[in-house]
Design a protein around this motif. Sequence first.
Motif, PDB file in Angstrom:
ATOM      1  N   LEU A 145       0.836  -1.212   0.000  1.00 60.30           N
ATOM      2  CA  LEU A 145       0.000   0.000   0.000  1.00 60.30           C
ATOM      3  C   LEU A 145       0.866   1.256   0.000  1.00 60.30           C
ATOM      4  N   ALA A 146       1.970   1.214   0.746  1.00 62.25           N
ATOM      5  CA  ALA A 146       2.828   2.400   0.844  1.00 62.25           C
ATOM      6  C   ALA A 146       3.485   2.722  -0.501  1.00 62.25           C
ATOM      7  N   SER A 147       3.492   1.748  -1.399  1.00 62.90           N
ATOM      8  CA  SER A 147       4.091   2.062  -2.698  1.00 62.90           C
ATOM      9  C   SER A 147       3.208   3.040  -3.474  1.00 62.90           C
ATOM     10  N   ARG A 148       1.957   3.261  -3.002  1.00 66.16           N
ATOM     11  CA  ARG A 148       1.090   4.300  -3.610  1.00 66.16           C
ATOM     12  C   ARG A 148       1.392   5.673  -3.040  1.00 66.16           C
ATOM     13  N   GLY A 149       2.176   5.697  -1.968  1.00 69.57           N
ATOM     14  CA  GLY A 149       2.453   6.946  -1.266  1.00 69.57           C
ATOM     15  C   GLY A 149       1.963   6.841   0.155  1.00 69.57           C
ATOM     16  N   GLY A 150       2.507   7.693   1.019  1.00 66.44           N
ATOM     17  CA  GLY A 150       2.138   7.662   2.433  1.00 66.44           C
ATOM     18  C   GLY A 150       3.180   6.912   3.242  1.00 66.44           C
ATOM     19  N   GLY A 151       3.281   7.287   4.518  1.00 68.00           N
ATOM     20  CA  GLY A 151       4.230   6.619   5.412  1.00 68.00           C
ATOM     21  C   GLY A 151       3.681   5.260   5.825  1.00 68.00           C
ATOM     22  N   LEU A 152       4.468   4.506   6.576  1.00 70.34           N
ATOM     23  CA  LEU A 152       4.034   3.157   6.964  1.00 70.34           C
ATOM     24  C   LEU A 152       4.566   2.771   8.334  1.00 70.34           C
ATOM     25  N   THR A 153       3.624   2.339   9.187  1.00 67.46           N
ATOM     26  CA  THR A 153       4.010   1.695  10.451  1.00 67.46           C
ATOM     27  C   THR A 153       3.374   0.318  10.476  1.00 67.46           C
ATOM     28  N   CYS A 154       4.170  -0.678  10.834  1.00 69.11           N
ATOM     29  CA  CYS A 154       3.654  -2.053  10.932  1.00 69.11           C
ATOM     30  C   CYS A 154       3.702  -2.487  12.391  1.00 69.11           C
ATOM     31  N   LEU A 155       2.567  -2.956  12.903  1.00 66.47           N
ATOM     32  CA  LEU A 155       2.535  -3.441  14.282  1.00 66.47           C
ATOM     33  C   LEU A 155       2.437  -4.962  14.275  1.00 66.47           C
ATOM     34  N   GLU A 156       3.276  -5.582  15.064  1.00 65.93           N
ATOM     35  CA  GLU A 156       3.321  -7.047  15.095  1.00 65.93           C
ATOM     36  C   GLU A 156       3.997  -7.444  16.403  1.00 65.93           C
ATOM     37  N   TRP A 157       3.500  -8.514  17.038  1.00 62.76           N
ATOM     38  CA  TRP A 157       4.112  -8.835  18.335  1.00 62.76           C
ATOM     39  C   TRP A 157       5.223  -9.870  18.228  1.00 62.76           C
ATOM     40  N   ASP A 158       5.284 -10.575  17.121  1.00 67.90           N
ATOM     41  CA  ASP A 158       6.286 -11.637  16.982  1.00 67.90           C
ATOM     42  C   ASP A 158       7.615 -11.021  16.543  1.00 67.90           C
ATOM     43  N   LYS A 159       8.600 -11.122  17.446  1.00 71.97           N
ATOM     44  CA  LYS A 159       9.876 -10.428  17.218  1.00 71.97           C
ATOM     45  C   LYS A 159      10.529 -10.869  15.907  1.00 71.97           C
ATOM     46  N   ALA A 160      10.479 -12.172  15.633  1.00 76.17           N
ATOM     47  CA  ALA A 160      11.134 -12.684  14.417  1.00 76.17           C
ATOM     48  C   ALA A 160      10.505 -12.056  13.172  1.00 76.17           C
ATOM     49  N   LEU A 161       9.175 -11.879  13.189  1.00 74.74           N
ATOM     50  CA  LEU A 161       8.497 -11.278  12.036  1.00 74.74           C
ATOM     51  C   LEU A 161       8.832  -9.792  11.922  1.00 74.74           C
ATOM     52  N   VAL A 162       8.964  -9.130  13.075  1.00 71.56           N
ATOM     53  CA  VAL A 162       9.325  -7.702  13.071  1.00 71.56           C
ATOM     54  C   VAL A 162      10.712  -7.539  12.459  1.00 71.56           C
ATOM     55  N   THR A 163      11.638  -8.386  12.884  1.00 72.28           N
ATOM     56  CA  THR A 163      13.005  -8.304  12.358  1.00 72.28           C
ATOM     57  C   THR A 163      13.020  -8.600  10.857  1.00 72.28           C
ATOM     58  N   ALA A 164      12.328  -9.665  10.467  1.00 68.63           N
ATOM     59  CA  ALA A 164      12.309 -10.023   9.037  1.00 68.63           C
ATOM     60  C   ALA A 164      11.644  -8.917   8.230  1.00 68.63           C
ATOM     61  N   GLY A 165      10.584  -8.313   8.773  1.00 69.03           N
ATOM     62  CA  GLY A 165       9.877  -7.223   8.080  1.00 69.03           C
ATOM     63  C   GLY A 165      10.774  -6.010   7.913  1.00 69.03           C
ATOM     64  N   THR A 166      11.519  -5.676   8.968  1.00 70.94           N
ATOM     65  CA  THR A 166      12.425  -4.519   8.908  1.00 70.94           C
ATOM     66  C   THR A 166      13.464  -4.741   7.811  1.00 70.94           C
ATOM     67  N   GLN A 167      14.021  -5.957   7.785  1.00 70.06           N
ATOM     68  CA  GLN A 167      15.051  -6.251   6.771  1.00 70.06           C
ATOM     69  C   GLN A 167      14.477  -6.171   5.359  1.00 70.06           C
ATOM     70  N   LEU A 168      13.254  -6.697   5.191  1.00 72.35           N
ATOM     71  CA  LEU A 168      12.634  -6.665   3.862  1.00 72.35           C
ATOM     72  C   LEU A 168      12.388  -5.227   3.413  1.00 72.35           C
ATOM     73  N   SER A 169      11.863  -4.401   4.334  1.00 75.43           N
ATOM     74  CA  SER A 169      11.591  -2.998   3.972  1.00 75.43           C
ATOM     75  C   SER A 169      12.883  -2.298   3.557  1.00 75.43           C
ATOM     76  N   GLN A 170      13.963  -2.560   4.331  1.00 70.76           N
ATOM     77  CA  GLN A 170      15.250  -1.928   3.998  1.00 70.76           C
ATOM     78  C   GLN A 170      15.718  -2.390   2.616  1.00 70.76           C
ATOM     79  N   LYS A 171      15.617  -3.694   2.413  1.00 76.21           N
ATOM     80  CA  LYS A 171      16.097  -4.260   1.145  1.00 76.21           C
ATOM     81  C   LYS A 171      15.339  -3.672  -0.048  1.00 76.21           C
ATOM     82  N   LEU A 172      14.033  -3.424   0.169  1.00 82.33           N
ATOM     83  CA  LEU A 172      13.199  -2.951  -0.940  1.00 82.33           C
ATOM     84  C   LEU A 172      13.152  -1.422  -1.011  1.00 82.33           C
ATOM     85  N   GLY A 173      13.863  -0.774  -0.091  1.00 80.86           N
ATOM     86  CA  GLY A 173      13.914   0.691  -0.095  1.00 80.86           C
ATOM     87  C   GLY A 173      12.590   1.329   0.305  1.00 80.86           C
ATOM     88  N   VAL A 174      11.805   0.645   1.122  1.00 81.94           N
ATOM     89  CA  VAL A 174      10.533   1.219   1.597  1.00 81.94           C
ATOM     90  C   VAL A 174      10.767   1.773   2.997  1.00 81.94           C
TER      91      VAL A 174
END
Length: 409
Positions: A145-174
């Motif tokens: 959705l953020a690729s249409r514009g707008g900032g993005l916050t993702c809430l998730e309680w599972d630490k492993a998913l948060v870490t993997a999500g952060t890495q993916l966002s960085q990798k994709l430049g989001v």
Amino acid sequence: MPTSFSYAQLAERFRQLDEFLLQHQALWRPRPFTHLHLPWEAELPELASWLRGRSLEDAEAAHNQPAQLQAPAPFPQLAAQATALSCMDELPTSSPLAPDARQSVDVPGRKWQQIQAFGAALRFSETPQHWLDWCAGKGHLGRQLASRGGGLTCLEWDKALVTAGTQLSQKLGVVATHCQQDVMTDSVSSQLDPTMTPVALHACGDLHVRLIDLSIAQHCRQLALAPCCYNRIQSDRYLPLSSLARQSALELTRDDLGLPLSETVTAGARERRQRDQSMAWRLGFDLLQRELRGSDRYLPTPSLPNSWLKKSFAHYCRDLAALKELPEPPQQDWEALEKRGWQRLAEVRNLELLRGLFRRPLEIWLLLDRALLLAENGYTIRLGTFCPAELTPRNLMLIAEFEHPSAST
Ligand SMILES: C[S@@+](CC[C@H](N)C(=O)[O-])C[C@H]1O[C@@H](n2cnc3c(N)ncnc32)[C@H](O)[C@@H]1O
């Protein structure tokens, strides 16, 4: 049928569904899996024996479309009513943005298609400034959705998913903030404000209800969700949300809330065979446990590792009896008992087709309760399907936008 609903339209549909579900609760509440005979069978003997006479393959073929089954009365009449009451149009879609193919990396195929469909059906009158992906997992939806514009916050309680999500966002430049956050705690309130657009794809029972409550309290101007797992709630009974549902006589247990989820999408042949064997063996064991306990009542058993299905049926029954602290089963014709288990499975699956007629009506009753709560709090509502049921049976989406005071004058 339009996908925008006024409060009066929501309320009218809710009342009709409420009446239908209340009137026929004797047909959809009792679960064939736990009853040797269902109370309604005495009143509808022709339908009962017709269903009981069919094969497992027959049941499988009708499972996803029970309303099309040519069964004795009152099945077709109930099917027609259920179909009319649960009719939901497809939400209009905008042509999806040319997807960044890199974003689909690491997303299972079906999930990616659901995300694309959710995005295509999502339209707000105000351009979202900041997306809030609720129970985001790795944040695939939010990133899309953020690729249409707008900032993005993702809430998730599972630490492993948060870490993997952060890495993916960085990798994709989001640019995205992935927060490790339990959305059921008080601290989550500070994550929502009127500039946020919360979205939730398949957040379970309490989790999406929490999102609706907080969006109202924090004056979010717009939000969208596709609910799932209505039965994943802390309380034993369903706590109605809207004032109409609070007035309803329909009381729902957690078991009842599982009905909309009882539709399975086509599993692979091996998976299906395993699921069938597990259920047939449970049903065979159920006959045995009734004898061992001298009580004609269902005994819940825990879910068991697949390795249990590699034992002989006799071994399985002995081990399960020991696990449930029952007397040791006497020697018997295990082959015959297993066969009765398979026979019961065919009957259970076919009897389930009657309950299946009420799956969608109950799901829409629950969806309307969420919509009515938002409408009572000043939101305009759009409801519809965002993808075909083959992609996910949880294909209903609710879009809510706070009505600008001047818009209604
Ligand atoms: C069914 S998944 C949906 C994930 C994602 N929205 C999607 O569609 O792929 C539900 C997610 O909610 C997360 N979750 C469960 N309970 C939570 C809680 N109390 N707070 C935050 N996240 C939670 C799970 O870890 C999981 O990632």
